[in-house]
Design an enzyme around this catalytic site. Structure first.
Site, PDB file in Angstrom:
ATOM      1  N   ASN A  23      40.737  36.181  32.443  1.00  0.00           N
ATOM      2  CA  ASN A  23      40.755  36.929  31.187  1.00  0.00           C
ATOM      3  C   ASN A  23      39.785  36.384  30.143  1.00  0.00           C
ATOM      4  O   ASN A  23      39.390  37.093  29.234  1.00  0.00           O
ATOM      5  CB  ASN A  23      42.177  37.010  30.641  1.00  0.00           C
ATOM      6  CG  ASN A  23      42.960  38.063  31.411  1.00  0.00           C
ATOM      7  OD1 ASN A  23      42.415  39.122  31.749  1.00  0.00           O
ATOM      8  ND2 ASN A  23      44.204  37.782  31.721  1.00  0.00           N
ATOM      9  N   GLU A  80      45.366  33.619  40.726  1.00  0.00           N
ATOM     10  CA  GLU A  80      44.776  32.517  39.946  1.00  0.00           C
ATOM     11  C   GLU A  80      45.902  31.493  39.772  1.00  0.00           C
ATOM     12  O   GLU A  80      46.934  31.806  39.169  1.00  0.00           O
ATOM     13  CB  GLU A  80      44.301  33.083  38.596  1.00  0.00           C
ATOM     14  CG  GLU A  80      43.304  32.247  37.851  1.00  0.00           C
ATOM     15  CD  GLU A  80      42.826  32.949  36.557  1.00  0.00           C
ATOM     16  OE1 GLU A  80      43.579  33.748  35.966  1.00  0.00           O
ATOM     17  OE2 GLU A  80      41.697  32.666  36.134  1.00  0.00           O
ATOM     18  N   SER A 117      49.182  36.094  31.489  1.00  0.00           N
ATOM     19  CA  SER A 117      47.758  36.401  31.609  1.00  0.00           C
ATOM     20  C   SER A 117      46.921  35.503  30.718  1.00  0.00           C
ATOM     21  O   SER A 117      45.700  35.468  30.859  1.00  0.00           O
ATOM     22  CB  SER A 117      47.500  37.869  31.288  1.00  0.00           C
ATOM     23  OG  SER A 117      48.184  38.237  30.122  1.00  0.00           O
ATOM     24  N   HIS A 169      49.088  33.674  38.608  1.00  0.00           N
ATOM     25  CA  HIS A 169      48.598  34.877  37.933  1.00  0.00           C
ATOM     26  C   HIS A 169      48.109  35.901  38.947  1.00  0.00           C
ATOM     27  O   HIS A 169      47.095  35.696  39.610  1.00  0.00           O
ATOM     28  CB  HIS A 169      47.470  34.461  36.973  1.00  0.00           C
ATOM     29  CG  HIS A 169      46.967  35.558  36.104  1.00  0.00           C
ATOM     30  ND1 HIS A 169      45.723  35.543  35.521  1.00  0.00           N
ATOM     31  CD2 HIS A 169      47.539  36.714  35.698  1.00  0.00           C
ATOM     32  CE1 HIS A 169      45.557  36.627  34.807  1.00  0.00           C
ATOM     33  NE2 HIS A 169      46.641  37.361  34.901  1.00  0.00           N
TER      34      HIS A 169
HETATM   35  N1  3HC Z   1      50.512  49.705  45.518  1.00  0.00           N
HETATM   36  C1  3HC Z   1      50.070  49.740  46.783  1.00  0.00           C
HETATM   37  N2  3HC Z   1      48.864  50.234  47.131  1.00  0.00           N
HETATM   38  C2  3HC Z   1      48.091  50.733  46.155  1.00  0.00           C
HETATM   39  C3  3HC Z   1      48.476  50.722  44.803  1.00  0.00           C
HETATM   40  C4  3HC Z   1      49.742  50.167  44.501  1.00  0.00           C
HETATM   41  N3  3HC Z   1      50.189  50.101  43.250  1.00  0.00           N
HETATM   42  N4  3HC Z   1      47.474  51.276  44.068  1.00  0.00           N
HETATM   43  C5  3HC Z   1      46.491  51.603  44.905  1.00  0.00           C
HETATM   44  N5  3HC Z   1      46.855  51.279  46.175  1.00  0.00           N
HETATM   45  C6  3HC Z   1      46.034  51.386  47.386  1.00  0.00           C
HETATM   46  C7  3HC Z   1      45.813  52.809  47.813  1.00  0.00           C
HETATM   47  O1  3HC Z   1      46.850  53.256  48.639  1.00  0.00           O
HETATM   48  C8  3HC Z   1      44.489  52.709  48.544  1.00  0.00           C
HETATM   49  O2  3HC Z   1      44.686  52.222  49.866  1.00  0.00           O
HETATM   50  P1  3HC Z   1      43.572  52.433  51.040  1.00  0.00           P
HETATM   51  O3  3HC Z   1      42.398  51.596  50.679  1.00  0.00           O
HETATM   52  O4  3HC Z   1      44.252  51.957  52.285  1.00  0.00           O
HETATM   53  O5  3HC Z   1      43.267  53.901  51.045  1.00  0.00           O
HETATM   54  C9  3HC Z   1      43.725  51.652  47.776  1.00  0.00           C
HETATM   55  O6  3HC Z   1      44.716  50.898  47.074  1.00  0.00           O
HETATM   56  C10 3HC Z   1      42.773  52.271  46.811  1.00  0.00           C
HETATM   57  O7  3HC Z   1      43.510  53.151  45.965  1.00  0.00           O
HETATM   58  P2  3HC Z   1      43.095  54.679  45.671  1.00  0.00           P
HETATM   59  O8  3HC Z   1      42.327  55.252  46.814  1.00  0.00           O
HETATM   60  O9  3HC Z   1      44.310  55.393  45.193  1.00  0.00           O
HETATM   61  O10 3HC Z   1      42.202  54.594  44.378  1.00  0.00           O
HETATM   62  P3  3HC Z   1      40.869  53.814  44.128  1.00  0.00           P
HETATM   63  O11 3HC Z   1      40.005  53.737  45.330  1.00  0.00           O
HETATM   64  O12 3HC Z   1      40.361  54.447  42.899  1.00  0.00           O
HETATM   65  O13 3HC Z   1      41.354  52.301  43.806  1.00  0.00           O
HETATM   66  C11 3HC Z   1      42.160  50.577  42.425  1.00  0.00           C
HETATM   67  C12 3HC Z   1      42.314  52.024  42.837  1.00  0.00           C
HETATM   68  C13 3HC Z   1      42.512  49.673  43.608  1.00  0.00           C
HETATM   69  C14 3HC Z   1      43.131  50.354  41.292  1.00  0.00           C
HETATM   70  C15 3HC Z   1      40.644  50.344  42.019  1.00  0.00           C
HETATM   71  O14 3HC Z   1      40.260  51.293  41.073  1.00  0.00           O
HETATM   72  C16 3HC Z   1      40.404  48.975  41.442  1.00  0.00           C
HETATM   73  O15 3HC Z   1      40.247  48.011  42.174  1.00  0.00           O
HETATM   74  N6  3HC Z   1      40.336  48.887  40.095  1.00  0.00           N
HETATM   75  C17 3HC Z   1      40.135  47.635  39.382  1.00  0.00           C
HETATM   76  C18 3HC Z   1      41.454  46.937  39.249  1.00  0.00           C
HETATM   77  C19 3HC Z   1      41.320  45.630  38.537  1.00  0.00           C
HETATM   78  O16 3HC Z   1      40.274  45.204  38.080  1.00  0.00           O
HETATM   79  N7  3HC Z   1      42.466  44.961  38.384  1.00  0.00           N
HETATM   80  C20 3HC Z   1      42.560  43.738  37.667  1.00  0.00           C
HETATM   81  C21 3HC Z   1      43.033  44.002  36.285  1.00  0.00           C
HETATM   82  S1  3HC Z   1      43.124  42.536  35.339  1.00  0.00           S
HETATM   83  C22 3HC Z   1      44.659  41.948  35.614  1.00  0.00           C
HETATM   84  O17 3HC Z   1      45.475  42.524  36.292  1.00  0.00           O
HETATM   85  C23 3HC Z   1      44.957  40.631  34.972  1.00  0.00           C
HETATM   86  C24 3HC Z   1      45.823  40.769  33.777  1.00  0.00           C
HETATM   87  O18 3HC Z   1      46.129  39.471  33.318  1.00  0.00           O
HETATM   88  C25 3HC Z   1      45.236  41.565  32.637  1.00  0.00           C
END
Ligand code: 3HC
Length: 284
Positions: A191, A153, A120, A141
């Site tokens: 990040n 990325e 990351s 990434h």
């Molecule tokens: N595997 C498969 N599908 C998943 C999943 C997983 N682990 N987690 C969630 N889903 C799917 C759900 O089944 C759902 O599908 P649908 O749209 O067909 O109904 C969809 O994703 C949305 O999930 P939920 O309805 O359960 O919940 P939310 O609507 O609250 O969404 C979230 C959850 C997708 C995590 C949303 O809150 C989100 O986009 N959050 C921000 C995530 C983000 O910013 N990530 C980046 C982090 S930074 C990073 O990773 C970089 C690192 O270097 C730090």
């Protein structure tokens, strides 16, 4: 470089199991490598659960989910990655851990095999220098949750070749993701921009400007972020956030990247966010 058919994924944690999941779902054979059986079991169970989630949403048939799972072979032996066409490292964000891994992979993988890192924030150029094939080392990434987030990325180290970049770009597209090209600099783009936002949200809480709930509401309701910054920090892992802030501070040398003292205290307390049951919020 011949066509990529079998992919090695090193690490079955949050990111590693997601990466194995998306490769297997896209028809690649996957060797998933861990250091202990319990980590492998936990990662495989998470993949099973997340594939099941896609089945229940009608995005995938049960038959395709079963076939994807069957394409993933777990191993505790790094040497078993010797027949992979490309390897993605998704181990702990510690330079020393990654140095050992890249030295091992360079010995194990035949010449020409691309070694990608899901790091990351650690420098791709530095990781490449641990190998005798810096042209074939690149950043790939992914974002959490990997099966959902569309971005990869793709980070070019100083020595990364155009052929390596082209292969990884095409591969990301085969996974249904959108690759975005970025050069090697601390935190890359994602990040470098995201972490200071989360860190600043922590300062706002520490200084009593607002509660964690209020800070998150501001971003969810005012800026349409799917998660507020503190929920997102808990989701990423507070230890990971702290590590990244330290890389930004060291790599970019500007005091604006100093980690929030509250973040440091919480990590000292073992409050790592969602994975430990407690961070800015509490989890079952
Ligand atoms: N595997 C498969 N599908 C998943 C999943 C997983 N682990 N987690 C969630 N889903 C799917 C759900 O089944 C759902 O599908 P649908 O749209 O067909 O109904 C969809 O994703 C949305 O999930 P939920 O309805 O359960 O919940 P939310 O609507 O609250 O969404 C979230 C959850 C997708 C995590 C949303 O809150 C989100 O986009 N959050 C921000 C995530 C983000 O910013 N990530 C980046 C982090 S930074 C990073 O990773 C970089 C690192 O270097 C730090």
């Amino acid at each position: 470089m011949s066509e990529v058919k079998r992919v090695g994924v090193l690490g079955a944690g949050t990111m590693g199991n997601g990466i194995a999941h998306v490769f297997a779902r896209s028809g690649f054979d996957v060797r998933l490598c861990e250091v202990e059986q319990r980590f492998l079991d936990r990662g495989t169970e998470t993949i099973r659960k997340n594939l099941g989630r896609e089945v229940s949403k009608g995005k995938l048939s049960q038959q395709d989910a079963d076939a994807a799972l069957a394409r993933i072979a777990g191993t505790l032996d790094r040497g078993a990655l010797a027949d992979c066409d490309l390897i993605v490292e998704a181990a702990t964000e510690r330079l020393e851990v990654k140095r050992q891994i890249f030295e091992d992979l360079d010995r194990i993988a035949p010449a020409g095999v691309i070694l990608a890192s899901n790091t990351s924030s650690i420098s791709i150029t530095k990781l490449a220098a641990f190998t005798g094939r810096p042209e074939q080392v690149i950043g790939m990434h992914f974002f959490n949750p990997v099966p959902v987030m569309k971005l990869v990325e793709v980070i070019r180290g100083l020595a990364t070749s155009q052929a390596t970049f082209d292969t990884v770009k095409a591969l990301s597209e085969k996974l249904g993701k959108t690759p975005v090209e970025v050069n090697d600099a601390a935190g890359f783009v994602s990040n470098r921009v995201l972490m200071p936002l989360l860190n600043e949200a922590m300062y706002a809480v520490m200084e009593g400007v607002a509660t964690p709930e209020a800070v998150d509401q501001v971003f969810q309701l005012g800026m349409a972020h799917p998660m507020g910054p503190l929920t997102l920090a808990d989701f990423i892992g507070l230890d990971v956030c702290l590590d990244i802030m330290r890389v930004l501070l060291e790599g970019l040398g500007d005091p604006k990247y100093r980690p929030c003292p509250l973040l440091i205290r919480m990590v000292d307390a073992g409050w790592m966010g969602r994975k430990s049951g407690r961070g800015f919020f509490r989890y079952e």
